[in-house]
Scaffold this motif. Sequence first.
Motif, PDB file in Angstrom:
ATOM      1  N   ILE A   1       8.404  -1.956  -1.822  1.00  0.00           N
ATOM      2  CA  ILE A   1       7.006  -2.189  -2.159  1.00  0.00           C
ATOM      3  C   ILE A   1       6.587  -1.193  -3.229  1.00  0.00           C
ATOM      4  O   ILE A   1       6.807   0.010  -3.090  1.00  0.00           O
ATOM      5  CB  ILE A   1       6.121  -2.046  -0.905  1.00  0.00           C
ATOM      6  N   SER A   2       6.008  -1.692  -4.313  1.00  0.00           N
ATOM      7  CA  SER A   2       5.548  -0.794  -5.370  1.00  0.00           C
ATOM      8  C   SER A   2       4.035  -0.570  -5.305  1.00  0.00           C
ATOM      9  O   SER A   2       3.548   0.461  -5.751  1.00  0.00           O
ATOM     10  CB  SER A   2       5.935  -1.322  -6.746  1.00  0.00           C
ATOM     11  N   GLU A   3       3.316  -1.502  -4.734  1.00  0.00           N
ATOM     12  CA  GLU A   3       1.867  -1.350  -4.613  1.00  0.00           C
ATOM     13  C   GLU A   3       1.392  -2.283  -3.502  1.00  0.00           C
ATOM     14  O   GLU A   3       1.952  -3.364  -3.315  1.00  0.00           O
ATOM     15  CB  GLU A   3       1.196  -1.725  -5.942  1.00  0.00           C
ATOM     16  N   LYS A   4       0.393  -1.860  -2.753  1.00  0.00           N
ATOM     17  CA  LYS A   4      -0.181  -2.747  -1.740  1.00  0.00           C
ATOM     18  C   LYS A   4      -1.678  -2.500  -1.633  1.00  0.00           C
ATOM     19  O   LYS A   4      -2.164  -1.418  -1.963  1.00  0.00           O
ATOM     20  CB  LYS A   4       0.489  -2.561  -0.379  1.00  0.00           C
ATOM     21  N   SER A   5      -2.390  -3.508  -1.164  1.00  0.00           N
ATOM     22  CA  SER A   5      -3.836  -3.400  -1.034  1.00  0.00           C
ATOM     23  C   SER A   5      -4.202  -2.982   0.391  1.00  0.00           C
ATOM     24  O   SER A   5      -3.342  -2.920   1.276  1.00  0.00           O
ATOM     25  CB  SER A   5      -4.497  -4.738  -1.366  1.00  0.00           C
ATOM     26  N   GLU A   6      -5.483  -2.754   0.580  1.00  0.00           N
ATOM     27  CA  GLU A   6      -5.990  -2.396   1.916  1.00  0.00           C
ATOM     28  C   GLU A   6      -5.764  -3.532   2.919  1.00  0.00           C
ATOM     29  O   GLU A   6      -5.660  -3.294   4.113  1.00  0.00           O
ATOM     30  CB  GLU A   6      -7.484  -2.078   1.837  1.00  0.00           C
ATOM     31  N   ILE A   7      -5.727  -4.747   2.406  1.00  0.00           N
ATOM     32  CA  ILE A   7      -5.513  -5.899   3.285  1.00  0.00           C
ATOM     33  C   ILE A   7      -4.117  -5.834   3.898  1.00  0.00           C
ATOM     34  O   ILE A   7      -3.912  -6.220   5.053  1.00  0.00           O
ATOM     35  CB  ILE A   7      -5.647  -7.229   2.497  1.00  0.00           C
ATOM     36  N   PHE A   8      -3.171  -5.345   3.162  1.00  0.00           N
ATOM     37  CA  PHE A   8      -1.756  -5.349   3.562  1.00  0.00           C
ATOM     38  C   PHE A   8      -1.522  -4.196   4.522  1.00  0.00           C
ATOM     39  O   PHE A   8      -1.020  -3.129   4.154  1.00  0.00           O
ATOM     40  CB  PHE A   8      -0.868  -5.225   2.326  1.00  0.00           C
ATOM     41  N   ASP A   9      -1.897  -4.422   5.788  1.00  0.00           N
ATOM     42  CA  ASP A   9      -1.729  -3.374   6.790  1.00  0.00           C
ATOM     43  C   ASP A   9      -0.452  -3.633   7.595  1.00  0.00           C
ATOM     44  O   ASP A   9       0.409  -4.411   7.179  1.00  0.00           O
ATOM     45  CB  ASP A   9      -2.974  -3.314   7.686  1.00  0.00           C
ATOM     46  N   ASP A  10      -0.342  -2.987   8.750  1.00  0.00           N
ATOM     47  CA  ASP A  10       0.888  -3.081   9.554  1.00  0.00           C
ATOM     48  C   ASP A  10       1.171  -4.492  10.058  1.00  0.00           C
ATOM     49  O   ASP A  10       2.266  -4.761  10.551  1.00  0.00           O
ATOM     50  CB  ASP A  10       0.789  -2.134  10.754  1.00  0.00           C
ATOM     51  N   GLN A  11       0.184  -5.360   9.964  1.00  0.00           N
ATOM     52  CA  GLN A  11       0.377  -6.742  10.402  1.00  0.00           C
ATOM     53  C   GLN A  11       1.308  -7.499   9.441  1.00  0.00           C
ATOM     54  O   GLN A  11       1.905  -8.508   9.807  1.00  0.00           O
ATOM     55  CB  GLN A  11      -0.988  -7.422  10.457  1.00  0.00           C
ATOM     56  N   PHE A  12       1.403  -6.999   8.224  1.00  0.00           N
ATOM     57  CA  PHE A  12       2.128  -7.692   7.170  1.00  0.00           C
ATOM     58  C   PHE A  12       3.418  -6.953   6.822  1.00  0.00           C
ATOM     59  O   PHE A  12       3.484  -5.720   6.893  1.00  0.00           O
ATOM     60  CB  PHE A  12       1.277  -7.771   5.895  1.00  0.00           C
TER      61      PHE A  12
END
Lengths: 113, 110
Positions: A54-65
């Motif tokens: 992963i190079s970048e993730k948003s706040e939406i992309f939490d441990d659920q994803f």
Amino acid sequence: EPEVTQTPSHQVTQMGQEVILRCVPISNHLYFYWYRQILGQKVEFLVSFYNNEISEKSEIFDDQFSVERPDGSNFTLKIRSTKLEDSAMYFCASNGQLDQPQHFGDGTRLSIL
Amino acid sequence: RKEVEQDPGPFNVPEGATVAFNCTYSNSASQSFFWYRQDCRKEPKLLMSVYSSGNEDGRFTAQLNRASQYISLLIRDSKLSDSATYLCVVKAGTASKLTFGTGTRLQVTL
């Protein structure tokens, strides 16, 4: 013209279940992305992936994803313990270089019941 | 302030009309700019990249004003097939993600 392909086109799942959305990026592309679009809202970035991480993730992309590139062609998005608010269109995208336009697949419509 | 702001429309224009859409962005570090179009319940499709000097692709002209953080799209001689939502999209130079506006809906009528 090469294209990004996504399967399934529509996924219906019971709340609390796990889903895996699949994508085959354009073959010589190196950067892969997931976005989602809740009905009537804007397209939102979830995560980008390069060189098997992963190079970048948003706040939406939490441990659920989570995302994975299990082989040389597939790129998957796993959503655990799905919630009603996960219902959306999920788009995969790819590009060959970071400054090139991203090309989108035709999406998976996820419906959580 | 929204990261990328667009007038949601709808813009209803007759065939053959010229229509212009505007977009403003808040992140001064934005380096790449695009217009995508999205048909109902379909994926975003790249319409054109936007360059500092402005650029044209057939009936479509895009302009960028970095000082004002403003992007525009002009469509000349509108066709029925131009009916869609037009998405203003920006990318910061160091980032990989695209940031989308909510889109401007265009309806071209006979």
